[in-house]
Design a protein around this motif. Sequence first.
Motif, mmCIF file in Angstrom:
data_model
loop_
_atom_site.group_PDB
_atom_site.id
_atom_site.type_symbol
_atom_site.label_atom_id
_atom_site.label_comp_id
_atom_site.label_asym_id
_atom_site.label_seq_id
_atom_site.Cartn_x
_atom_site.Cartn_y
_atom_site.Cartn_z
ATOM 1 N N VAL A 59 -10.157 3.832 -2.810
ATOM 2 C CA VAL A 59 -10.963 3.101 -1.854
ATOM 3 C C VAL A 59 -11.430 3.916 -0.617
ATOM 4 O O VAL A 59 -12.475 3.454 -0.327
ATOM 5 C CB VAL A 59 -9.668 2.089 -1.445
ATOM 6 C CG1 VAL A 59 -10.153 1.212 -0.221
ATOM 7 C CG2 VAL A 59 -9.261 1.050 -2.717
ATOM 8 N N ALA A 60 -10.667 5.019 -0.211
ATOM 9 C CA ALA A 60 -11.061 5.545 0.836
ATOM 10 C C ALA A 60 -12.566 6.048 0.632
ATOM 11 O O ALA A 60 -13.361 6.236 1.613
ATOM 12 C CB ALA A 60 -10.193 6.644 1.242
ATOM 13 N N VAL A 67 -5.285 4.266 -3.187
ATOM 14 C CA VAL A 67 -5.815 4.512 -1.910
ATOM 15 C C VAL A 67 -7.195 5.406 -1.612
ATOM 16 O O VAL A 67 -7.981 5.189 -0.817
ATOM 17 C CB VAL A 67 -4.607 4.728 -1.048
ATOM 18 C CG1 VAL A 67 -5.187 5.040 0.383
ATOM 19 C CG2 VAL A 67 -3.570 3.610 -1.050
ATOM 20 N N LEU A 103 -11.159 -4.696 -2.390
ATOM 21 C CA LEU A 103 -9.723 -4.619 -2.069
ATOM 22 C C LEU A 103 -8.899 -5.197 -3.200
ATOM 23 O O LEU A 103 -7.970 -4.614 -3.922
ATOM 24 C CB LEU A 103 -9.284 -4.987 -0.846
ATOM 25 C CG LEU A 103 -7.789 -4.635 -0.374
ATOM 26 C CD1 LEU A 103 -7.229 -3.088 -0.642
ATOM 27 C CD2 LEU A 103 -7.437 -5.132 1.023
ATOM 28 N N LEU A 145 -15.715 -1.727 1.119
ATOM 29 C CA LEU A 145 -14.645 -2.530 1.436
ATOM 30 C C LEU A 145 -14.690 -3.652 2.031
ATOM 31 O O LEU A 145 -15.442 -3.958 3.121
ATOM 32 C CB LEU A 145 -13.540 -1.424 2.176
ATOM 33 C CG LEU A 145 -12.081 -2.362 2.262
ATOM 34 C CD1 LEU A 145 -11.610 -2.109 0.808
ATOM 35 C CD2 LEU A 145 -11.206 -1.420 3.007
ATOM 36 N N ILE A 159 -15.339 3.351 1.224
ATOM 37 C CA ILE A 159 -14.957 2.667 2.407
ATOM 38 C C ILE A 159 -16.218 1.784 2.892
ATOM 39 O O ILE A 159 -15.745 0.561 3.392
ATOM 40 C CB ILE A 159 -14.188 3.344 3.490
ATOM 41 C CG1 ILE A 159 -13.469 2.472 4.457
ATOM 42 C CG2 ILE A 159 -15.288 4.216 4.125
ATOM 43 C CD1 ILE A 159 -12.030 2.041 3.716
ATOM 44 N N LEU A 194 -9.286 0.163 5.942
ATOM 45 C CA LEU A 194 -8.325 -0.431 4.862
ATOM 46 C C LEU A 194 -7.384 -1.412 5.627
ATOM 47 O O LEU A 194 -7.205 -2.548 5.172
ATOM 48 C CB LEU A 194 -7.725 0.491 4.078
ATOM 49 C CG LEU A 194 -6.779 0.150 3.135
ATOM 50 C CD1 LEU A 194 -7.153 -0.558 2.231
ATOM 51 C CD2 LEU A 194 -6.064 1.368 2.613
ATOM 52 N N GLN A 209 -10.634 5.766 7.758
ATOM 53 C CA GLN A 209 -10.650 5.072 6.616
ATOM 54 C C GLN A 209 -9.345 4.245 6.507
ATOM 55 O O GLN A 209 -9.450 2.879 5.901
ATOM 56 C CB GLN A 209 -10.651 5.868 5.396
ATOM 57 C CG GLN A 209 -12.264 6.547 5.247
ATOM 58 C CD GLN A 209 -11.979 7.854 4.457
ATOM 59 O OE1 GLN A 209 -11.118 8.680 4.155
ATOM 60 N NE2 GLN A 209 -13.481 8.404 3.724
ATOM 61 N N ILE A 243 0.917 -1.183 0.055
ATOM 62 C CA ILE A 243 -0.043 -0.080 0.101
ATOM 63 C C ILE A 243 1.137 1.074 0.026
ATOM 64 O O ILE A 243 1.597 1.500 0.841
ATOM 65 C CB ILE A 243 -0.865 -0.004 1.179
ATOM 66 C CG1 ILE A 243 -1.684 -1.389 1.379
ATOM 67 C CG2 ILE A 243 -1.626 1.275 1.122
ATOM 68 C CD1 ILE A 243 -2.515 -1.432 2.652
#
Length: 194
Positions: free
Chosen positions: A72-73, A69, A84, A79, A76, A118, A114, A47
């Motif tokens: 994705v945040a 990233v 992922l 997720l 979230i 992750l 977040q 990451i």
Amino acid sequence: AAAPEMRRPRGKLLAFVSGKGGSGATFLAANLGYAVAAECHKKVLLIDLNLQYGDASFFLTDKDNLMSVADVARQIERLDATFLASAAVDLLPNFALLAAPEDAERAVGVTAEQIERLLEVAVQNYDYVIVDIERSIDALAMKVLDRADLIYLVTEAMLPFVRDAKRLLHAFRQLGYRSEKIRLVVNRLEKDVG
């Protein structure tokens, strides 16, 4: 009766931080991830949490338009392991990269909560999660450092690098990180350095 669900063991979280910019932390994190995946046959996620100037994707892939990233945040609540895996770019069958955003503006609004979520999903689904973080100790970095099994502080054997690494080591002590958790890595060591 249904068989009890088998849970995979929690993966190891390794944090890489530069003592000073240009010390090679990203390069070492990327190469360690590749080596652990290729040689040890472990499932690895790298990451890139250097949200301003992350360049792990530069070292590892020539693909454009990577999900980052920050992407994705922003999602979230969606997720899980599948999301992922789809957000990360596969470099080997067992080595993936979740890249930093290409544009630093896209990282605005990423929260520590977040990042914590992750990391939780990542360690549940990978044997090793390697996180390359910025050298500033902000709320996002602290989430990684707090959860890390090991922190690799990368420096060089030159006075400005050593001075900044010493400052970071002091900050780590102030934050209560045990010395056994911290590994000092001297990169580009030459025999004739004063």
